[in-house]
Design an enzyme around this catalytic site. Structure first.
Site, PDB file in Angstrom:
ATOM      1  CE  LYS A  42     -45.304 131.897 -13.912  1.00 36.99           C
ATOM      2  NZ  LYS A  42     -45.619 131.224 -15.218  1.00 36.99           N
ATOM      3  CB  THR A  45     -39.105 131.255 -18.721  1.00 32.55           C
ATOM      4  OG1 THR A  45     -38.802 131.229 -17.329  1.00 32.55           O
ATOM      5  CG2 THR A  45     -38.387 130.130 -19.443  1.00 32.55           C
ATOM      6  CD1 TRP A  47     -39.976 139.518 -23.528  1.00 31.28           C
ATOM      7  CD2 TRP A  47     -39.654 140.241 -21.427  1.00 31.28           C
ATOM      8  NE1 TRP A  47     -39.734 140.868 -23.575  1.00 31.28           N
ATOM      9  CE2 TRP A  47     -39.530 141.325 -22.295  1.00 31.28           C
ATOM     10  CE3 TRP A  47     -39.493 140.447 -20.046  1.00 31.28           C
ATOM     11  CZ2 TRP A  47     -39.241 142.615 -21.831  1.00 31.28           C
ATOM     12  CZ3 TRP A  47     -39.213 141.717 -19.585  1.00 31.28           C
ATOM     13  CH2 TRP A  47     -39.091 142.792 -20.475  1.00 31.28           C
ATOM     14  CG  HIS A 106     -37.597 126.107 -14.947  1.00 32.64           C
ATOM     15  ND1 HIS A 106     -37.391 127.424 -15.287  1.00 32.64           N
ATOM     16  CD2 HIS A 106     -38.847 125.804 -15.388  1.00 32.64           C
ATOM     17  CE1 HIS A 106     -38.479 127.889 -15.908  1.00 32.64           C
ATOM     18  NE2 HIS A 106     -39.361 126.928 -15.991  1.00 32.64           N
ATOM     19  NE  ARG A 128     -41.419 139.580 -12.680  1.00 35.64           N
ATOM     20  CZ  ARG A 128     -42.653 139.297 -13.063  1.00 35.64           C
ATOM     21  NH1 ARG A 128     -43.011 138.045 -13.282  1.00 35.64           N
ATOM     22  NH2 ARG A 128     -43.536 140.258 -13.260  1.00 35.64           N
ATOM     23  CB  SER A 136     -45.282 135.870 -11.201  1.00 35.86           C
ATOM     24  OG  SER A 136     -45.581 135.351 -12.471  1.00 35.86           O
ATOM     25  NE  ARG A 261     -49.924 137.651 -12.598  1.00 34.24           N
ATOM     26  CZ  ARG A 261     -49.963 138.806 -11.941  1.00 34.24           C
ATOM     27  NH1 ARG A 261     -51.122 139.360 -11.650  1.00 34.24           N
ATOM     28  NH2 ARG A 261     -48.847 139.407 -11.551  1.00 34.24           N
ATOM     29  CE  LYS A 262     -51.537 144.605 -13.201  1.00 35.93           C
ATOM     30  NZ  LYS A 262     -51.844 144.878 -11.784  1.00 35.93           N
ATOM     31  N   GLY A 263     -47.357 141.108 -16.639  1.00 38.82           N
ATOM     32  CA  GLY A 263     -46.090 141.507 -17.263  1.00 38.82           C
ATOM     33  C   GLY A 263     -45.573 142.878 -16.867  1.00 38.82           C
TER      34      GLY A 263
HETATM   35  P1  A3P Z   1     -46.754 138.091 -14.171  1.00 36.32           P
HETATM   36  O1  A3P Z   1     -47.437 136.918 -13.544  1.00 36.32           O
HETATM   37  O2  A3P Z   1     -46.137 139.001 -13.134  1.00 36.32           O
HETATM   38  O3  A3P Z   1     -47.603 138.840 -15.113  1.00 36.32           O
HETATM   39  P2  A3P Z   1     -42.289 132.718 -16.978  1.00 36.32           P
HETATM   40  O4  A3P Z   1     -42.333 132.959 -18.442  1.00 36.32           O
HETATM   41  O5  A3P Z   1     -40.893 132.576 -16.455  1.00 36.32           O
HETATM   42  O6  A3P Z   1     -43.210 131.648 -16.550  1.00 36.32           O
HETATM   43  O7  A3P Z   1     -42.785 134.087 -16.304  1.00 36.32           O
HETATM   44  C1  A3P Z   1     -44.097 134.522 -16.466  1.00 36.32           C
HETATM   45  C2  A3P Z   1     -44.170 135.984 -16.125  1.00 36.32           C
HETATM   46  O8  A3P Z   1     -43.606 136.750 -17.201  1.00 36.32           O
HETATM   47  C3  A3P Z   1     -45.594 136.465 -15.949  1.00 36.32           C
HETATM   48  O9  A3P Z   1     -45.502 137.551 -15.011  1.00 36.32           O
HETATM   49  C4  A3P Z   1     -45.919 136.930 -17.359  1.00 36.32           C
HETATM   50  O10 A3P Z   1     -47.012 137.793 -17.433  1.00 36.32           O
HETATM   51  C5  A3P Z   1     -44.618 137.621 -17.734  1.00 36.32           C
HETATM   52  N1  A3P Z   1     -44.406 137.753 -19.182  1.00 36.32           N
HETATM   53  C6  A3P Z   1     -44.710 136.855 -20.156  1.00 36.32           C
HETATM   54  N2  A3P Z   1     -44.380 137.349 -21.351  1.00 36.32           N
HETATM   55  C7  A3P Z   1     -43.861 138.582 -21.149  1.00 36.32           C
HETATM   56  C8  A3P Z   1     -43.357 139.609 -22.015  1.00 36.32           C
HETATM   57  N3  A3P Z   1     -43.330 139.434 -23.333  1.00 36.32           N
HETATM   58  N4  A3P Z   1     -42.905 140.752 -21.457  1.00 36.32           N
HETATM   59  C9  A3P Z   1     -42.933 140.920 -20.129  1.00 36.32           C
HETATM   60  N5  A3P Z   1     -43.404 140.010 -19.250  1.00 36.32           N
HETATM   61  C10 A3P Z   1     -43.870 138.843 -19.754  1.00 36.32           C
END
Ligand code: A3P
Length: 297
Positions: A42, A45, A47, A106, A128, A136, A261-263
């Site tokens: 979270k 990853t 991104w 991870h 993060r 998240s 989700r929100k990013g």
């Molecule tokens: P939020 O729940 O705060 O929105 P992971 O990929 O490590 O599982 O992390 C997921 C988190 O990264 C989520 O955060 C998700 O919305 C956010 N995320 C996914 N793609 C993204 C992007 N392209 N840019 C920024 N944040 C992103």
């Protein structure tokens, strides 16, 4: 459910992954050309998978419009490879035009030290701030709770996070392990944060590309970098049909859309009381700041 987490080497793991984690620790030998994306869950990853894929495969970055980043870049310990095979050739290059593999994990550095210290592979670690990571994680877990009773109350999530009792936890030890690696072996390990990437994506994408040996060249460097940044932005990525799918089994049956989700940075403010913020900030100061890593508060 943390009732069923397994402890290995001072970290907590999901039971269904313990076999894979063991396999990776004991058998995985990176190729010198491998790129390994390491992260705490979270923290960005998905991104980074999109960005690394785009940096390495400039000519085929369009695949991100039709494939979920998790389909393009396997997580080592989720892959059957980790459980059964000793051969590092079991996973093919991430793109047929290129000879380099991009893999992700991870698993904490503390458990991979022997594997990584003896290799010339490149490690990229994204982290993060703890409060947004916690929020998240809380959303992610609750999204899949089948019944209301299974939902994780926020206060419980805070307690578990602070005690390190979440998958791949403790968060703080995970981050410090890879941070120390990046300080010790800067040529081989690159450390970046979700917040700095969000704040100045172009600079950090250029740095990543240089670190990996794919510097941008030509007169239109700016446009090239911008195209990658835009193609991997939350808005663009999360709107591809493939990433909106509820039912698409991107990873272990988790729907693709669970990774978007929100990013944003600072979403924790909507969920945390001043008291909770103080509690986590105090822990962050103890675990990060007192070791010279001024981050996360
Ligand atoms: P939020 O729940 O705060 O929105 P992971 O990929 O490590 O599982 O992390 C997921 C988190 O990264 C989520 O955060 C998700 O919305 C956010 N995320 C996914 N793609 C993204 C992007 N392209 N840019 C920024 N944040 C992103």
């Amino acid at each position: 459910d943390d009732e069923y987490l397994f402890q290995l080497g001072g970290f907590w793991h999901l039971p269904q992954l313990i076999h894979g984690v063991h396999g990776v620790i004991n058998h995985f030998q990176p190729l010198p050309s491998d790129i390994i994306l390491a992260s705490f869950p979270k923290t960005g990853t998905t991104w980074l998978k999109a960005l690394l894929y785009s940096i390495v495969n400039r000519s085929s970055k369009h695949r991100l419009t039709v494939e979920n980043p998790h389909s393009l870049i396997p997580i080592l310990e989720y892959n059957t490879y980790g459980t059964t095979h000793a051969s590092a050739t079991a996973i093919p290059p991430s793109d047929t035009n290129h000879s380099r593999r991009i893999l992700s994990t991870h698993i904490p550095y503390q458990l991979l030290a022997k594997t990584l210290d003896s290799s010339e592979c490149r490690v990229v670690y994204v982290t993060r701030n703890p409060k947004d990571t916690l929020v998240s994680t809380w959303h992610f877990v609750n999204k899949w709770a089948r019944a209301k009773e299974e939902r994780w109350p926020f206060q419980v999530a805070v307690e578990k996070f602070c005690r390190g009792l979440i998958p791949s936890g403790p968060y703080y030890d995970h981050v410090m392990g890879y941070r120390n690696l990046s300080l010790d072996r800067p040529k081989y390990a690159h450390f970046l944060t979700y917040e700095e990437l969000k704040n100045d994506p172009k600079t950090h994408v250029e740095k990543l590309a240089e670190f990996l040996g794919y510097p941008f060249e030509g007169e239109d460097v700016d446009a090239q970098v911008e195209e990658i940044v835009n193609g991997c932005s939350f808005e663009v990525l999360s709107n591809h049909e493939v990433n909106k799918a509820e039912g698409f089994p991107a990873r272990r049956g988790l729907p693709s859309n669970s990774f978007f989700r929100k990013g944003v940075v600072g979403d924790y403010e909507a969920y945390m009381s001043a008291e909770v913020v103080d509690k986590i900030d105090a822990l962050t100061k103890e675990k990060f700041h007192s070791f010279g890593f001024i981050y996360g508060v």
